[in-house]
Every structure is written in structure tokens, then in C-alpha cells.
Design a protein around this motif. Sequence first.
Motif, PDB file in Angstrom:
ATOM      1  N   VAL A   1      -2.952   3.507  -2.436  1.00  0.00           N
ATOM      2  CA  VAL A   1      -2.986   2.918  -3.582  1.00  0.00           C
ATOM      3  C   VAL A   1      -2.510   1.539  -3.306  1.00  0.00           C
ATOM      4  CG1 VAL A   1      -1.830   3.003  -5.923  1.00  0.00           C
ATOM      5  CG2 VAL A   1      -2.374   5.332  -4.704  1.00  0.00           C
ATOM      6  N   ARG A   2      -3.181   0.476  -4.093  1.00  0.00           N
ATOM      7  CA  ARG A   2      -2.846  -0.764  -3.567  1.00  0.00           C
ATOM      8  C   ARG A   2      -2.430  -1.756  -4.911  1.00  0.00           C
ATOM      9  NH1 ARG A   2      -4.136  -1.709   1.577  1.00  0.00           N
ATOM     10  NH2 ARG A   2      -5.692  -0.520   2.629  1.00  0.00           N
ATOM     11  N   ASP A   3      -2.740  -1.253  -6.158  1.00  0.00           N
ATOM     12  CA  ASP A   3      -2.288  -1.912  -7.167  1.00  0.00           C
ATOM     13  C   ASP A   3      -0.894  -1.334  -7.875  1.00  0.00           C
ATOM     14  OD1 ASP A   3      -3.275   0.361  -7.970  1.00  0.00           O
ATOM     15  OD2 ASP A   3      -4.327  -0.107  -9.775  1.00  0.00           O
ATOM     16  N   ASP A   4      -0.278  -0.746  -6.871  1.00  0.00           N
ATOM     17  CA  ASP A   4       0.938  -0.224  -7.612  1.00  0.00           C
ATOM     18  C   ASP A   4       2.274  -1.338  -7.365  1.00  0.00           C
ATOM     19  OD1 ASP A   4       1.957   2.570  -8.174  1.00  0.00           O
ATOM     20  OD2 ASP A   4       3.477   1.854  -7.447  1.00  0.00           O
ATOM     21  N   TYR A   5       3.148  -1.517  -8.448  1.00  0.00           N
ATOM     22  CA  TYR A   5       4.373  -2.236  -8.738  1.00  0.00           C
ATOM     23  C   TYR A   5       5.694  -1.480  -8.249  1.00  0.00           C
ATOM     24  CZ  TYR A   5       1.147  -5.621 -10.863  1.00  0.00           C
ATOM     25  OH  TYR A   5       0.066  -6.753 -10.724  1.00  0.00           O
TER      26      TYR A   5
ATOM     27  N   ALA B   1       0.928  -1.410  -0.005  1.00  0.00           N
ATOM     28  CA  ALA B   1       0.001   0.163  -0.205  1.00  0.00           C
ATOM     29  C   ALA B   1       1.007   1.226  -0.044  1.00  0.00           C
ATOM     30  CB  ALA B   1      -0.945  -0.314   1.307  1.00  0.00           C
ATOM     31  N   ILE B   2       0.402   2.283  -0.852  1.00  0.00           N
ATOM     32  CA  ILE B   2       1.263   3.648  -0.869  1.00  0.00           C
ATOM     33  C   ILE B   2       0.133   4.692  -0.594  1.00  0.00           C
ATOM     34  CG2 ILE B   2       2.630   4.987  -2.307  1.00  0.00           C
ATOM     35  CD1 ILE B   2       3.304   2.824  -4.108  1.00  0.00           C
ATOM     36  N   ARG B   3       0.629   5.336   0.546  1.00  0.00           N
ATOM     37  CA  ARG B   3      -0.259   6.541   0.716  1.00  0.00           C
ATOM     38  C   ARG B   3       0.019   7.929   0.022  1.00  0.00           C
ATOM     39  NH1 ARG B   3      -1.695   8.171   6.145  1.00  0.00           N
ATOM     40  NH2 ARG B   3       0.594   8.828   6.261  1.00  0.00           N
ATOM     41  N   ALA B   4      -0.827   8.307  -0.737  1.00  0.00           N
ATOM     42  CA  ALA B   4      -0.776   9.403  -1.548  1.00  0.00           C
ATOM     43  C   ALA B   4      -1.466  10.478  -1.522  1.00  0.00           C
ATOM     44  CB  ALA B   4      -0.744   9.047  -3.140  1.00  0.00           C
ATOM     45  N   ILE B   5      -1.076  11.616  -1.641  1.00  0.00           N
ATOM     46  CA  ILE B   5      -1.980  12.930  -1.508  1.00  0.00           C
ATOM     47  C   ILE B   5      -2.614  13.139  -2.813  1.00  0.00           C
ATOM     48  CG2 ILE B   5      -2.205  15.418  -0.853  1.00  0.00           C
ATOM     49  CD1 ILE B   5      -1.261  13.920   1.370  1.00  0.00           C
TER      50      ILE B   5
END
Lengths: 267, 267
Positions: free
Chosen positions: B127-131, B115-119
Motif C-alpha cells: 500500500v503506497r498511498d497511506d498516511y 510503502a506498507i506491506r499488508a496481507i
Amino acid sequence: MIVVKVGGAAGIGYDTLCDDVQSLREQGEQVVIVHGGSDETTRLAEQLGHEPQFLTSPSGHTSRRTDAEMIEIFQTACCGRVNKRIVRQLQERGVNGIGLSGLDGGLWRGRRKKAIRAIEDGVTRVVRDDYTGTVDEVNDGLVRMMLDAGLTPVLSPPGLSRDAEPINVDADRAAARTAAALGAETLVILSNVPGLLREFPDESSLISELARTDLDTALEVAEGRMKKKVLAAQEAIEADVPRVILADARAEEPVARALRGEGTVIS
Amino acid sequence: MIVVKVGGAAGIGYDTLCDDVQSLREQGEQVVIVHGGSDETTRLAEQLGHEPQFLTSPSGHTSRRTDAEMIEIFQTACCGRVNKRIVRQLQERGVNGIGLSGLDGGLWRGRRKKAIRAIEDGVTRVVRDDYTGTVDEVNDGLVRMMLDAGLTPVLSPPGLSRDAEPINVDADRAAARTAAALGAETLVILSNVPGLLREFPDESSLISELARTDLDTALEVAEGRMKKKVLAAQEAIEADVPRVILADARAEEPVARALRGEGTVIS
């Protein structure tokens, strides 16, 4: 040791190939995979708006027109797309695949054709800025080093010219050269037909066995892409590869079936 | 042994780098090249009509949005374009370059960020579908085997996740990991600035020497892409790489100059 050449035509996935390679590795067999990238090159070229072109030789043979832009696209499609796709699918199965192009470590050195004769509107012209060539030297020591380290090499065009240019080399023939240089027992050439057909495209006309003395006749029977495969088989057999099998990539267990003799066995 | 990381920003060619590598090889020095492919990825994505997107973290850091389509483009650009370009330029100079991605032989194994936290529009979303991911294991035995065989490895993202997915890993940090795993004496990180600048973009404000104890402060001074380079330097130094040099890729003899101390020397 087995060298498997896999095509990239429509309908061919790499899952069944990679399943087979996994089984063979578990049985302690060394496997080298060779692939081309013709269809992926056409796809990428179209995506990039560079319309693929083909040349027809005076003898009627068709080949890709590989100008400076197209060799870059060919290289990108082969090394960046097809090669990594296969390596990834091997890694998914715990098989330690390693992708190399003909450029890497001077794996496939060859000659760039200085001039290609092509028929255009009925007139023969000479094309001089083409990046097509043939492999004439394989760095077999490099491939053996990988195999000895437990890796499964996945080999891809382009080749490397004497002037260190990338060249569009035929992957079937490069696979034949590689099998010969490595002293492989078997070369399996997979494509989207069951083998050599006496009457293309009638799949019931499969020729199941061929003696090396029949290869010249077989070359006349072969149509389209199969011509290059028979030529590759001939080159492998003449360079002392004991057995070449032309087999169906679309089947389950394509390599295992081929090794059991399904397809056209040439020995 | 020297590990050289080269960037791909505008204005950076690989000719001078490859000239330097040729000289170093002639002096018997072992060299490992690491490159990224961020700019080439943007170029290819635009050519393919896939608009590049970027994420901004809550702390203000920007990173590429790498969805399923973008990781494929990233891989294609890195492995098919940048990597083979460098290998070719080495081969032109008689240096036997061999290109490998993080997937090949399990060179760079790592973790994909779940999981990536983004503003976005002032709101934090996940965002969970990031590679995207980080390298945490280097197959240093593979790189050593290549070096011992007289080859010059050219290493490229993507990395390989635990689930055998390709992941977008930062090449500066992967180079740091690689230098540490190999026990390299020096890591040279080349980019399109002379080194770490006290007042970016004023090139006369170059910081020529940094002690490892100054690295935390340096991280605050660094702007944009330089932040990752200082972070990579820090990771290398903390993993016992004796010397890291941030230097100018645009100069003649970029590696030789760096080794003479031009740039920001961290030790």
C-alpha cells in the motif's frame, strides 16, 4: 505586527494568504492569522445530518443557532479542519505556524449570552440554551510569547466562557480585539468582496478610504456579513489600532495588496 | 515532570485524569498530557459514512488504513474533538491547558511510510498511498516554553511529515518520544486495563513490576493494543526515561494511583 483575519466563504483558498505570510516573515514582519469557520461548520453539520439553523434578531440581524450539539460541531470544524489546514499550508512553506483556539491557554475569554431575543413566525421569543458570546479578554502575553519564539500563530474560535464553556464568537470581532491587545499596526480583514461597497454587490462602488468618523454611516451602508466586518473595524479603531483594511481574499497576494492600500482603508 | 498518555477507548472519561492533573499542578508538578484519537476517529468516520478499514501486516499486526480522506478525519477527530474536550475539562478546573497537534510549531516531525506491506485474502500487497508514520523529532523547546509559562500542554496526533503532510502516528510511541526529549522522570500510559496482564483478559494476572531486561519477553506476552504500549515503554526506557507505568484509566485518581505504583511499573 500585522493581524490578518481570513474568511472561509466559497472561493477563498489559503494558498495565496500563506504565500503572502511567507514573504512577510522573510521580511521580518510578525504576522498573526485569525480565521472563522462558519462555512466549514455548515458543511460538517450537513455531513453529520444536523441541519444548520439561524436566528433573526428583532433588529433584523441573522446569526447561527448554536445549541449544545452545534457548538461541538463548530469547534470540530474550526479547530479540526480550518485551523489545521492553514497550519499545514504554512508548514509547507517553511513558516512555523502554530494553531490555537480561544480555549487554549485561555486565549479568548468572554461572556456567553444568557438570553438571545429572536423573531420566529412574527413572534419574539427568548433563546436561553445558545452558546454564542463575545470575547472580552485576550491572552496577549501568550501570543507575544509565540511571536517572540519565531512562530506564526493561527487563531481560531471558539472562545472560552467564564464557566469554561466553548462559545461561538465572531472571528472578525475577535481579530479586532486581538489586534488591539497586541498593539498591532494594521488589521487586515479579508473576505470575498473587494472591500466595503457603496452599492452591494456592485464591485465598482468600492469605498477606498474611510475616516473613523464615517464608520457609523458605513455601518448603515454595509450588508450581510460585511456589517460585522465594519463593526470589527470600528472596535479596532476605537481601541487604537491605527489602520484597518477591508480587502479581497480572492486576489493574488491578498495581504500585500491590502497593505498597498487596495480595498477599504480605515484610519 | 510527568508525561501522561491517555487512551480513548470505551469507558474512559477524562474527568478523573483532569482531577489528578489539577492536584499535581497544585503541588507544583509539571504535567504534559498526550492523547490519541483512534476510537473517536472510528466514530466520526462512521458518522460521515466513511467505513474505517484496517490493514494486517505479514507479522499479524493490525493498523488503521489511513488514506487521504481518513487522515483528514483522523486529524479532525483528534484535534477538533478529543483535544479540545480535554483542554476544556482542564480549564473548568482552573488548569490552563493548551492543546497542540504534532503539526503545530512542528511539534512532532516524522517520516511517512512510503510503502506498507499488508496481507489481503492471503496475498501480500504493498500500500503506497497511506498516511501512516512515526515521530522521530520532538520540538521539546516549544513544550518547555509552555510549561515554563505555567501552561499544561495537551498533545495530539497527527504528526508532521518531512513534506509537511499530516501523518497518523501512534500516540503511545509519540508520548514515549516526548517524555524522552523532555527528560521526564515518569511516563504514565493509561488504558482500559490495569496494566500488562500475563494472561489477557484475566485482570488478576497483572504483572506489577518489570525490569528493562524483561521487556522483550513482555512484548511477546502483550496482546492487541497493549503491544504498542509495551513497545512505547521500551522506547522510553531505552531513551533514558527512568520509569514507565502502564496503569488503569478507569480508576479514580488514575495518575496518583499509577505514581503510587499501581499498575505495571517498568524501571
